[in-house]
Design an enzyme around this catalytic site. Structure first.
Site, PDB file in Angstrom:
ATOM      1  CE  LYS A   1      -3.839  -0.522   2.404  1.00 48.99           C
ATOM      2  NZ  LYS A   1      -4.477  -0.776   3.713  1.00 48.99           N
TER       3      LYS A   1
ATOM      4  NE  ARG B   1      -5.303   3.458   3.757  1.00 46.30           N
ATOM      5  CZ  ARG B   1      -5.348   3.698   2.457  1.00 46.30           C
ATOM      6  NH1 ARG B   1      -4.676   4.729   1.937  1.00 46.30           N
ATOM      7  NH2 ARG B   1      -6.019   2.904   1.668  1.00 46.30           N
TER       8      ARG B   1
ATOM      9  N   GLY C   1      -7.372 -10.067   6.815  1.00 49.58           N
ATOM     10  CA  GLY C   1      -7.193 -10.683   8.122  1.00 49.58           C
ATOM     11  C   GLY C   1      -6.290  -9.874   9.019  1.00 49.58           C
TER      12      GLY C   1
ATOM     13  CG  MET D   1      -5.555  -3.057  12.842  1.00 47.70           C
ATOM     14  SD  MET D   1      -4.580  -1.626  13.298  1.00 47.70           S
ATOM     15  CE  MET D   1      -4.986  -0.538  11.960  1.00 47.70           C
TER      16      MET D   1
ATOM     17  NE  ARG E   1      -6.002  -4.552  -3.337  1.00 48.34           N
ATOM     18  CZ  ARG E   1      -6.536  -4.683  -2.136  1.00 48.34           C
ATOM     19  NH1 ARG E   1      -5.768  -4.664  -1.078  1.00 48.34           N
ATOM     20  NH2 ARG E   1      -7.831  -4.845  -1.969  1.00 48.34           N
TER      21      ARG E   1
ATOM     22  CG  HIS F   1      -7.662 -42.777   4.250  1.00 52.84           C
ATOM     23  ND1 HIS F   1      -8.633 -43.195   3.371  1.00 52.84           N
ATOM     24  CD2 HIS F   1      -6.513 -43.384   3.875  1.00 52.84           C
ATOM     25  CE1 HIS F   1      -8.100 -44.032   2.512  1.00 52.84           C
ATOM     26  NE2 HIS F   1      -6.814 -44.179   2.793  1.00 52.84           N
TER      27      HIS F   1
ATOM     28  CB  SER G   1      12.296 -41.399  -9.098  1.00 46.05           C
ATOM     29  OG  SER G   1      11.123 -40.641  -8.901  1.00 46.05           O
TER      30      SER G   1
ATOM     31  CB  CYS H   1       7.745 -39.666  -8.032  1.00 42.17           C
ATOM     32  SG  CYS H   1       8.587 -40.765  -6.903  1.00 42.17           S
TER      33      CYS H   1
ATOM     34  CE1 TYR I   1      10.230 -38.058 -13.045  1.00 38.89           C
ATOM     35  CE2 TYR I   1      12.097 -38.516 -14.470  1.00 38.89           C
ATOM     36  CZ  TYR I   1      11.234 -38.898 -13.455  1.00 38.89           C
ATOM     37  OH  TYR I   1      11.384 -40.115 -12.858  1.00 38.89           O
TER      38      TYR I   1
HETATM   39  P1  ADP Z   1      -8.023  -2.022   3.503  1.00 37.54           P
HETATM   40  O1  ADP Z   1      -6.631  -2.474   3.292  1.00 37.54           O
HETATM   41  O2  ADP Z   1      -8.830  -2.890   4.400  1.00 37.54           O
HETATM   42  O3  ADP Z   1      -8.702  -1.659   2.227  1.00 37.54           O
HETATM   43  P2  ADP Z   1      -7.501   0.750   3.833  1.00 37.54           P
HETATM   44  O4  ADP Z   1      -6.348   1.224   4.634  1.00 37.54           O
HETATM   45  O5  ADP Z   1      -7.322   0.766   2.376  1.00 37.54           O
HETATM   46  O6  ADP Z   1      -7.915  -0.676   4.343  1.00 37.54           O
HETATM   47  O7  ADP Z   1      -8.696   1.696   4.259  1.00 37.54           O
HETATM   48  C1  ADP Z   1     -10.035   1.340   4.474  1.00 37.54           C
HETATM   49  C2  ADP Z   1     -10.957   2.385   3.880  1.00 37.54           C
HETATM   50  O8  ADP Z   1     -10.667   3.689   4.394  1.00 37.54           O
HETATM   51  C3  ADP Z   1     -10.801   2.493   2.383  1.00 37.54           C
HETATM   52  O9  ADP Z   1     -12.065   2.678   1.807  1.00 37.54           O
HETATM   53  C4  ADP Z   1      -9.957   3.703   2.213  1.00 37.54           C
HETATM   54  O10 ADP Z   1     -10.174   4.299   0.974  1.00 37.54           O
HETATM   55  C5  ADP Z   1     -10.401   4.593   3.358  1.00 37.54           C
HETATM   56  N1  ADP Z   1      -9.344   5.511   3.743  1.00 37.54           N
HETATM   57  C6  ADP Z   1      -8.114   5.172   4.168  1.00 37.54           C
HETATM   58  N2  ADP Z   1      -7.354   6.273   4.398  1.00 37.54           N
HETATM   59  C7  ADP Z   1      -8.142   7.338   4.128  1.00 37.54           C
HETATM   60  C8  ADP Z   1      -7.929   8.754   4.157  1.00 37.54           C
HETATM   61  N3  ADP Z   1      -6.755   9.284   4.509  1.00 37.54           N
HETATM   62  N4  ADP Z   1      -8.953   9.548   3.807  1.00 37.54           N
HETATM   63  C9  ADP Z   1     -10.138   8.997   3.444  1.00 37.54           C
HETATM   64  N5  ADP Z   1     -10.410   7.711   3.396  1.00 37.54           N
HETATM   65  C10 ADP Z   1      -9.420   6.853   3.724  1.00 37.54           C
HETATM   66 MG    MG Z   2      -7.896  -0.624   0.891  1.00 41.32          MG
END
Ligand code: ADP
Ligand code: MG
Ligand code: MG
Length: 877
Positions: free
Chosen positions: A23, A93, A102, A104, A337, A455, A765, A832, A852
């Protein structure tokens, strides 16, 4: 010099994924491309690793740098933490190197407190928005940082809505929301015995710690294990200036993909919601609008967004998954991403990108996750069927695929019904090794007991048969051939359907569609074959499996096990007679009954493989697996052999072994009873000669493999028997057929003395199931009992029986390759074991120079793709 733990978005770039996480690296990259990204900074993954090294604390150096960067962010934005005139609010974030659900949840609106919220209300002239932001922050902070649980807060919202007689969050007024914020703080106090923190810096440190901590929560650990992500990587933390999609009707937030992630279709795909923040879109608070509708709502913003989508896709040369927010008609990009996609979409997108001139064929091959192909290789239920039908119950999704058939309750019944031309599903309390044949012919397997490594589950996955295991809700009545589920009784012959990908059970016949490699799948596989150096063979014991594997692109059989052929009802008695024989004559008599059957089996396999190489392994399993235990069986056998039950019972007892896996099995059987090797060699050679005379175009050369060798002289002894038998037969037939004799390397001693063994063996093998078992000193069948604790305590990160342990077992493999080549430079080397179809193991095999890999038929395409990727990464000369 001290470590730099923090980077402004303007200091980083997309190549710094390891340090900044996915990210953070992409936020930096978008910033450097001049896109509208709210400003911020990333606390590196190294800070996370350091947090764990410091016993889960943030050391003063890192804390100092965080404070320093807060000051920088204040300068850049002109806003301050805690300011009454122009407050800085941020999001916190998490962002690991590989995207990881899974982990935070994000915290938004951090920096608000009782006073700032008042000032914020005034400044924005929008008190409703200010209090809405505050109550969201308290809720998220309590849930994510303090782990109080959202439900208490959601309950308070619901009560408030009911009191006001409204249904939507948006209908709550500024006053309502202010009151709600107070109630939230009170809830915080009650639950935690302290006040909600008012100092933004304290809030920030709490949030950063929570992100680091979440790297180690059970969901994250589980996800890492499933996806081969090492725990040493750590996660980064992004701190970013807030932009607001909940400021009114000219604001909003959304998510979009540049192409359809389900089908791959080249068309913008996404949703947005006006007057909303963050996760409202996915959370389903209100029904969002489709991204196309943004064109009507805000045409300029839509055009700008489309333009950014094109730029990003072109820049990353892959389908993008993006988050955006519109604050008062101004567009902000919050994330991009490479988008997750279904396997079908992945293939279409890769082919389209090649056709669009965006990527090369090699890049297309490299971008597909080999494991994802699994979903495309098994029969499936078409979508319409699944939408129409209702499941009657659910078990564990133990082996993928879809199956519909009539219910039968025993492995023998499977065979009887299949002989009549019926499709059947085997339903059992649990399965055992005697059920193998029935399991093979069943379309699907359903068990009441047993988990993902039972099993039934393990065997079904190996066979590529659909299996749902551990459906405890079934009330089983095996004796009367019926069971009850979902309030209904099902009898033998009734139709049911299983979905091995979801674990769903349907009380009716659903239609299935067979998998085939065509269209885009075929194109990608053809490219993969062009780029790989490693050959791909299959493990197949039956003509059916062999044909399946050839359809999936197998170039030969790397392991044909002969023991399954003996479990057939008319053969088991002959093999039992052979085992309990007192004399060579008795034994030879029994074996002579088996020989024609074996020869027929091998002929069918040679026919199915149409001239491709076939490695056949001599009998391997412990004798005790064949020994009768049932008194009725013993009596019948005694009668047939014309001996007393008492005598036979004594023989059976004398065959008892304390540790059969390390007992009388493998080539030890041939050393004690050379007649076995003689009979099997004879069946193999006669089969090959017969097929050669029918099919002169196929260059059949039998490959005979001796299992469980640990000493060169042991192999030499068995090889002598094989050679004497084979040469005589070939000479008698007046043929010039060649054959090879090789060995499994599956005992550590064989790996250690591979130079000696190569004097006798024309090929090796690697039997990495046994080799793993013997190197670790625990058996695959028992490891399930304790491996979970090893994962929990981070002693092992993955199952060495599914993914080769490169540090230990891999070392033995490497050593044996080297020693073997020293003696015999042109020695053929293969693997194998089950691991042969695992992409990381395939890469290892490529790198150590194997000829192989051999894997189960359904993993052949996966291995082909993984082999191509390994050669693209590290080309073989
Ligand atoms: P995830 O990885 O679970 O998507 P994110 O960190 O991307 O979590 O954020 C969750 C939500 O909060 C997303 O919709 C993101 O666009 C929004 N968000 C994150 N940071 C900001 C920010 N600085 N301003 C506005 N919205 C935000
Ligand atoms: Mg996100
Ligand atoms: Mg073995």
């Amino acid at each position: 010099m001290s470590t730099k733990y923090i980077y402004l978005f303007s200091e980083g770039n997309g190549s710094m994924r390891e340090l900044l996480g996915g990210k953070g690296a992409n936020l930096a990259e978008m910033t450097s491309m001049g896109m509208p990204v709210p400003r911020g900074f990333t606390i590196s993954t190294e800070a996370c690793t350091q947090y764990y090294a410091d016993d889960r604390t943030i050391n003063p150096e890192i804390e100092g740098q965080i404070m320093e960067y807060i000051k920088k962010l204040e300068e850049i934005t002109g806003k301050q933490f805690g300011s009454m005139t122009n407050p800085l609010l941020v999001s916190v974030r998490s962002g690991a190197r590989a995207s990881m659900p899974g982990m935070m949840d994000t915290i938004l609106n951090l920096g608000l407190n009782d006073e700032v919220v008042e000032a914020f209300a005034k400044k924005t002239k929008n008190p409703r928005f200010a209090y809405d932001s505050y109550r969201r922050f308290i809720q998220m902070y309590s849930d994510v940082v303090m782990e109080v649980g959202k439900k208490y807060f959601e309950q308070l919202i619901d009560e408030m809505k009911e009191k006001r007689g409204v249904t939507q969050d948006t209908e709550l007024t500024a006053k309502d929301l202010k009151e709600l914020a107070e109630m939230f703080k009170a809830e915080y106090r009650t639950k935690l015995g302290e006040e909600f923190p008012q100092d933004p810096k304290e809030q920030l440190m709490g949030a950063v710690k929570a992100v680091f901590r979440s790297w180690d929560n059970p969901r994250a650990i589980y996800y890492r294990r499933m996806n081969d992500i090492p725990s040493s990587w750590g996660t980064a933390v992004n701190v970013q200036e807030m932009v607001f999609g909940n400021m009114g009707d000219t604001s909003g937030t959304g998510v979009a993909f540049t192409r359809n992630p389900a089908t791959g279709e080249k068309k913008l795909f996404g949703e947005f919601l006006m007057n909303a923040q963050g996760e409202d879109v996915v959370a389903g608070v209100r029904t969002p609008q489709t991204i196309d509708q943004l064109k009507d709502v805000m045409p300029e913003v839509y055009d700008q967004f489309v333009d950014i989508c094109h730029k990003l896709e072109y820049h990353y040369r892959d389908m993008q998954d993006m988050e955006f927010t519109i604050e008062n008609k101004k567009l902000f990009m919050l994330q991009t991403r490479n988008g997750k996609r279904t396997a079908a979409a992945a293939l279409k997108i890769a082919c389209d990108l090649v056709d669009e001139g965006m990527i090369t064929e090699q890049e297309a091959v490299a971008m597909i996750d080999p494991k994802s192909l699994d979903a495309l290789l098994h029969p499936t239920f078409p979508k319409e069927e699944l939408e129409r039908a209702k499941p009657i119950g659910q078990g564990l999704a133990a082996s993928p695929g879809a199956a519909a058939g009539r219910i039968v309750f025993t492995a023998d019944d499977v065979v009887t019904w299949v002989d009549k031309g019926e499709k059947v599903i085997l339903v059992r309390l649990e399965t055992s090794p005697e059920d193998i044949e029935g399991m093979h012919y069943a379309r699907g397997i359903l068990t009441v007991r047993g988990g993902m490594t039972s099993h039934a589950a393990v065997v079904a996955r190996g066979m590529g048969t659909c299996c749902v295991s551990g459906c405890g809700a079934i009330k089983m009545d095996e004796a009367n051939k019926k069971f009850e589920l979902g309030g209904k009784v099902y009898k033998e012959g009734d139709w049911i359907s299983l979905d091995g990908s979801t674990g769903n059970i349907y009380g009716e016949r659903l239609h299935t569609a067979e998998a085939e490699i065509s269209g885009e799948f075929g194109r990608i596989m053809a490219w993969a074959d062009k780029f790989r150096a490693l050959q791909v063979r299959t493990n197949a014991d039956t003509p059916k499996d062999a044909r399946q594997a050839v359809n999936f692109g197998a170039e030969g059989i790397g392991l044909c096990r002969t023991e399954h052929m003996f479990f057939d009802p008319d053969r088991i008695s002959a093999i039992r007679q052979m085992i309990v024989s007192d004399t060579v004559e008795q034994r030879e008599k029994a074996l002579s009954k088996l020989e024609p059957m074996q020869q027929a089996d091998f002929e069918a396999i040679y026919e199915a493989m149409k001239g491709r190489p076939v490695t056949i392994r001599l009998l391997d399993p412990p004798l005790h697996e064949f020994v009768p235990t049932d008194p009725a069986d013993i009596e019948a056998l005694a009668k047939e052999m014309n001996i007393t039950v008492e005598h036979l019972t004594n023989v059976v007892h004398s065959l008892h072994e304390f540790n059969p896996m390390m007992g009388h099995r493998g080539c030890r059987l041939d050393v004690t009873f050379p007649e076995i090797a003689r009979m099997q060699t004879s069946a193999i050679i006669k089969a090959a000669l017969a097929v050669r005379s029918r099919r002169p175009a196929w260059q059949i050369e039998p490959e005979i493999m001796v299992p469980l060798v640990g000493e060169a002289r042991e192999l030499a002894y068995v090889k002598n028997v094989i050679d004497a038998t084979a040469q005589k037969l070939i000479k008698e037939a007046g043929s010039d057929m060649h054959y090879k004799v090789g060995t499994m390397i599956e005992i550590p001693r064989a790996a250690l003395t591979a130079d000696d063994i190569a004097k006798e063996a024309e090929f090796f093998s690697f039997g990495t199931n046994d080799l793993t078992q013997m190197t670790f000193g625990f058996s695959r069948d028992d490891a399930g009992k304790f491996l979970a604790s090893y994962y929990d305590n981070k002693i092992y990160e993955s199952d060495p029986f599914s993914k080769l342990d490169q540090a230990g077992v891999g070392r033995l493999v490497e050593m044996a390759c080297e020693l073997g080549r020293k003696t015999r430079p042109d020695i053929k080397l293969g693997i194998c074991g089950e691991q042969g179809g695992d992409p990381s193991t395939v890469e290892f095999c490529h790198n150590v120079g194997l000829t192989y890999v051999s894997c189960s038929p359904f993993r052949v395409p996966i291995a082909r793709l993984a082999a191509a990727q390994a050669n693209i990464k590290n080309p073989r000369k």
